[in-house]
Motif scaffolding. Sequence first.
Motif, PDB file in Angstrom:
ATOM      1  N   UNK A  31       0.832  -1.201   0.000  1.00  0.00           N
ATOM      2  CA  UNK A  31       0.000   0.000   0.000  1.00  0.00           C
ATOM      3  C   UNK A  31       0.865   1.248   0.000  1.00  0.00           C
ATOM      4  N   UNK A  32       0.265   2.340  -0.448  1.00  0.00           N
ATOM      5  CA  UNK A  32       1.002   3.602  -0.570  1.00  0.00           C
ATOM      6  C   UNK A  32       1.634   4.036   0.758  1.00  0.00           C
ATOM      7  N   UNK A  33       0.929   3.804   1.867  1.00  0.00           N
ATOM      8  CA  UNK A  33       1.414   4.265   3.174  1.00  0.00           C
ATOM      9  C   UNK A  33       2.755   3.620   3.533  1.00  0.00           C
ATOM     10  N   UNK A  34       2.928   2.339   3.169  1.00  0.00           N
ATOM     11  CA  UNK A  34       4.192   1.646   3.434  1.00  0.00           C
ATOM     12  C   UNK A  34       5.240   2.037   2.395  1.00  0.00           C
ATOM     13  N   UNK A  35       4.854   2.017   1.137  1.00  0.00           N
ATOM     14  CA  UNK A  35       5.812   2.248   0.051  1.00  0.00           C
ATOM     15  C   UNK A  35       6.431   3.646   0.122  1.00  0.00           C
ATOM     16  N   UNK A  36       5.681   4.606   0.614  1.00  0.00           N
ATOM     17  CA  UNK A  36       6.140   6.005   0.618  1.00  0.00           C
ATOM     18  C   UNK A  36       7.311   6.229   1.591  1.00  0.00           C
ATOM     19  N   UNK A  37       7.576   5.243   2.429  1.00  0.00           N
ATOM     20  CA  UNK A  37       8.690   5.334   3.372  1.00  0.00           C
ATOM     21  C   UNK A  37       9.999   4.794   2.780  1.00  0.00           C
ATOM     22  N   UNK A  38       9.914   4.139   1.618  1.00  0.00           N
ATOM     23  CA  UNK A  38      11.079   3.455   1.047  1.00  0.00           C
ATOM     24  C   UNK A  38      12.000   4.420   0.295  1.00  0.00           C
ATOM     25  N   UNK A  39      13.221   3.946  -0.007  1.00  0.00           N
ATOM     26  CA  UNK A  39      14.195   4.775  -0.746  1.00  0.00           C
ATOM     27  C   UNK A  39      13.819   4.891  -2.216  1.00  0.00           C
ATOM     28  N   UNK A  40      13.188   3.844  -2.762  1.00  0.00           N
ATOM     29  CA  UNK A  40      12.801   3.821  -4.175  1.00  0.00           C
ATOM     30  C   UNK A  40      11.326   3.480  -4.273  1.00  0.00           C
ATOM     31  N   UNK A  41      10.646   4.095  -5.260  1.00  0.00           N
ATOM     32  CA  UNK A  41       9.196   3.891  -5.351  1.00  0.00           C
ATOM     33  C   UNK A  41       8.729   4.014  -6.799  1.00  0.00           C
ATOM     34  N   UNK A  42       7.661   3.275  -7.119  1.00  0.00           N
ATOM     35  CA  UNK A  42       7.025   3.382  -8.442  1.00  0.00           C
ATOM     36  C   UNK A  42       6.284   4.703  -8.511  1.00  0.00           C
ATOM     37  N   UNK A  43       6.597   5.518  -9.522  1.00  0.00           N
ATOM     38  CA  UNK A  43       6.048   6.873  -9.539  1.00  0.00           C
ATOM     39  C   UNK A  43       4.928   7.089 -10.546  1.00  0.00           C
ATOM     40  N   UNK A  44       4.728   6.164 -11.493  1.00  0.00           N
ATOM     41  CA  UNK A  44       3.602   6.260 -12.420  1.00  0.00           C
ATOM     42  C   UNK A  44       2.627   5.119 -12.171  1.00  0.00           C
ATOM     43  N   UNK A  45       1.371   5.344 -12.462  1.00  0.00           N
ATOM     44  CA  UNK A  45       0.361   4.311 -12.293  1.00  0.00           C
ATOM     45  C   UNK A  45       0.454   3.297 -13.431  1.00  0.00           C
ATOM     46  N   UNK A  46      -0.087   2.084 -13.243  1.00  0.00           N
ATOM     47  CA  UNK A  46       0.123   1.007 -14.211  1.00  0.00           C
ATOM     48  C   UNK A  46      -0.222   1.342 -15.657  1.00  0.00           C
ATOM     49  N   UNK A  47      -1.328   2.039 -15.886  1.00  0.00           N
ATOM     50  CA  UNK A  47      -1.716   2.341 -17.265  1.00  0.00           C
ATOM     51  C   UNK A  47      -1.845   3.839 -17.528  1.00  0.00           C
ATOM     52  N   UNK A  48      -1.286   4.640 -16.637  1.00  0.00           N
ATOM     53  CA  UNK A  48      -1.374   6.094 -16.777  1.00  0.00           C
ATOM     54  C   UNK A  48      -0.043   6.714 -16.394  1.00  0.00           C
ATOM     55  N   UNK A  49       0.494   7.549 -17.285  1.00  0.00           N
ATOM     56  CA  UNK A  49       1.782   8.180 -17.028  1.00  0.00           C
ATOM     57  C   UNK A  49       1.574   9.657 -16.707  1.00  0.00           C
TER      58      UNK A  49
END
Length: 300
Positions: A31-49
């Motif tokens: 989930x976003x709440x966990x991922x946002x704490x990481x050093x690297x993160x996916x920044x675009x949505x799966x089918x939307x840039x």
Amino acid sequence: MLNAALELFNERLPHKPYFSDDLHFGVRIAGKERAILAKYIQFNQPHTMFWLGFDVDRAGATIDWSDRNAPAPTLTITNPENGHAHLLYALATSIRTAPDGRMKPLKYAAAVENALRKKLEADAGYSGLICKNPNHEHWKIAVWQPELYTLDWLADFLDLNAANHKEIVADYGLGRNCMLFDKTRKWAYRAIRQGWPEYEQWMNACYERAIAYNLQFAAPLDENEVMGIAKSIAKWTLKNLSKDGFDEYVKRTHTHYIQSLRGKRSHGGGRKSLNNPWVEIGVSRATYFRNKNKYKKNET
């Protein structure tokens, strides 16, 4: 300005992004709440840039876009240890990368992205899936352009005239979506006629073919994107290309009369009467042009 940029970045994150604290151990999804704490993160949505992202692996990457007369990035996220950076350009209008989106705007976006990558001399092997997380304290963050970009505005900085069709669908970024969709759909149009399979069988065949094409890229697309492309093509072809429809098409386009005309054209007959009048008359080309006026009078 920084707070506004970070707020925009976080707002546009996927609901369940890929993330990593150490790329040597790969990426995970949460989930976003966990991922946002990481050093690297996916920044675009799966089918939307929402962002065009570039990986610039050289010291001074934070600022040397200016020396190359490139547009100012929205954000630079820099590694303070070596000066390498991810450059992100925020788009005013998102780009639909799913295969049910329109292909013409996607190819234009791919051309802009590829031309900008060349101008920045960014890493051509960058997959574009994850970036340095600007929320993480390890990185140095700078905001350069608070206004959101349109593709046309970015194109003003670039030379798109040199971009031919092959470059627009290059083995990079959005170009991979264009190429994978084109290659898979062209295969599907022919392959579906070999037995007219049921959906599950056909879906698996389209997915396997798309996976094979995807592996030809230096930086393959994410598996979810490949599945989305394969599923869209499988559904469209089953809906629009049926055995009855194909039989009707053959009946409509392969009548005896049409086949006869095609046969004449393939042997030059269809064109002789229009472009080679000397053949109709039964004289050589040279004779026809020497006596052209006489023959034209006879024709009228």
